[in-house]
Write a protein that holds these residues in place. Structure first.
Motif, short mmCIF file in Angstrom:
data_model
loop_
_atom_site.label_atom_id
_atom_site.label_comp_id
_atom_site.label_asym_id
_atom_site.label_seq_id
_atom_site.Cartn_x
_atom_site.Cartn_y
_atom_site.Cartn_z
N THR A 171 52.11 9.69 56.81
CA THR A 171 52.41 10.92 57.53
C THR A 171 51.10 11.60 57.88
N LEU A 172 50.88 11.84 59.16
CA LEU A 172 49.65 12.46 59.63
C LEU A 172 49.98 13.85 60.17
N VAL A 173 49.33 14.86 59.63
CA VAL A 173 49.57 16.24 60.03
C VAL A 173 48.37 16.73 60.84
N ALA A 174 48.61 17.17 62.07
CA ALA A 174 47.57 17.68 62.96
C ALA A 174 46.45 16.69 63.19
N PRO A 175 46.77 15.44 63.50
CA PRO A 175 45.70 14.45 63.70
C PRO A 175 45.23 14.41 65.15
N THR A 176 44.05 13.88 65.35
CA THR A 176 43.57 13.47 66.67
C THR A 176 43.01 12.06 66.51
N ALA A 177 42.83 11.37 67.62
CA ALA A 177 42.32 10.00 67.55
C ALA A 177 40.81 9.94 67.48
N THR A 178 40.15 11.05 67.83
CA THR A 178 38.69 11.09 67.77
C THR A 178 38.24 12.45 67.26
N ARG A 179 37.08 12.46 66.63
CA ARG A 179 36.49 13.73 66.19
C ARG A 179 36.15 14.60 67.40
N ARG A 180 35.67 13.98 68.45
CA ARG A 180 35.29 14.72 69.65
C ARG A 180 36.50 15.44 70.25
N ARG A 181 37.66 14.79 70.21
CA ARG A 181 38.88 15.41 70.76
C ARG A 181 39.30 16.61 69.91
N GLU A 182 39.17 16.47 68.59
CA GLU A 182 39.50 17.60 67.72
C GLU A 182 38.61 18.80 68.01
#
Length: 339
Positions: free
Chosen positions: A156-167
């Motif tokens: 279970t992933l909460v508030a994820p993004t695929a890249t640090r740059r996107r976050e």
């Protein structure tokens, strides 16, 4: 690395609230069984843990440098007194009660999580339900789930993004929705990390946190105190450059490799993946769904289906803002994955 504690049953008048836990009956107080459930605290020691019949839950915090306390309401997944399900927390290097290191990088934390999994005998016991928060937590959890057969039964992933740059881009965009004073203080501090600007930066971060991280004010404010703790400056400075709204540090160009991720997870025994986003999170829906779409685009036999759930009236810490809904639905998910 991590400590094992035993929580004694508390008198009703002495029961504190688990961070963020709330329902209409308990008024924010933890249910009684949370205090009757045995806890161990010390270095990871599988022999000290009573093995429950159901697969355990392993919490992976966001970070680096954020201790596990803000996720403590996961304890409610343990069930009634006697412990139907174990819940494992650990403080990552340089946070909470965990000792620091001479240097910090992603490999250090991946090795740490491998050690936690090994010492808790998660693979030998049939895998854990892994719950991870933010890009950092998702990076650690998905890497091990794709690498180690039998490590995770569900993810279970909460508030994820695929890249640090996107976050960082999403968080930077969200700065436009807080006061100019707070926005300027944050950006001014992140230019040079001048210690004389830290207090103003921290006040700005608090406003940002109350708007996008946990929106529950005092009842969910336990995250405010861990957003930028000075005690964990060392790992944060090394890995993120000490910044939340600027791409810096060794993690600057880091990514979760989505190529074949669903197939890898399925081959390693992951039965279900769930991505959760609070509708008021700074992380955008498109960022969170990128992981969902990548996993579901695969047609490999055995690849798990990735469900997406957007929770109303919640920020990044949906488990703080909507604990009632969050834990009820999470419990249903892990129960199904146990069948």
């Amino acid at each position: 690395m991590t400590t094992v504690r035993v929580t004694e049953p508390a008198r009703a008048a002495d029961r504190p609230a688990l961070c963020g836990y709330f329902d209409e009956f308990s008024g924010g107080l933890a249910p009684r069984y949370a205090f009757d459930t045995p806890w161990n605290e010390g270095f990871v020691d599988a022999s000290a843990a009573k093995k429950a019949k159901k697969a355990p839950v392993l919490a992976v915090t966001n970070g680096p440098g954020i201790a596990h306390g803000y996720m403590s309401a996961l304890e409610t997944l343990s069930g009634e007194a006697g412990g139907a399900r174990e819940v494992f927390f650990y403080d990552q290097r340089g946070s909470g009660k965990s000792k620091g290191a001479s240097s910090y990088d992603l490999a250090l934390y991946l090795d740490e999580l491998r050690t936690v999994a090994r010492e808790l005998r998660l693979v030998e016991e049939g895998g854990a339900h892994v719950l991870a928060h933010g890009y950092w937590g998702a990076r650690l959890a998905t890497t091990l789930a794709a690498e180690v057969p039998g490590f995770a039964r569900s993810v279970t992933l909460v508030a994820p993004t695929a890249t640090r740059r996107r976050e960082v881009a999403d968080w930077r965009r969200a700065l436009e929705d807080i006061s100019k004073e707070s926005r300027d203080a944050i950006l001014d501090y992140e230019e040079d990390l001048d210690p004389s600007k830290r207090a103003m930066n921290d006040r700005g971060l608090r406003e940002f946190s109350e708007r996008f991280v946990s929106i529950r004010g005092d009842r969910g404010a336990c995250f405010n105190d861990v957003l930028a703790p000075r005690s964990s400056d060392a790992p944060r400075n090394a890995i993120t450059g000490g910044k939340y709204f600027s791409v810096a540090g060794s993690l600057a160009n880091d990514v979760i490799d989505l190529r074949g991720l669903g197939e890898k997870l399925g081959k390693n025994g992951v039965r279900a993946v769930r991505v959760i986003r609070g509708e008021r999170d700074a992380v955008t829906q498109s960022s969170a769904r990128e992981i969902v779409d990548a996993i579901n685009a695969e047609s490999s036999q055995g690849a798990p289906f990735c469900a997406y759930d957007e929770i109303e009236n919640a920020g990044s810490c949906a488990f703080l803002d909507r604990g009632d809904y969050f834990f009820e639905t999470l419990n249903i998910c892990v129960e199904k994955a146990d069948d």
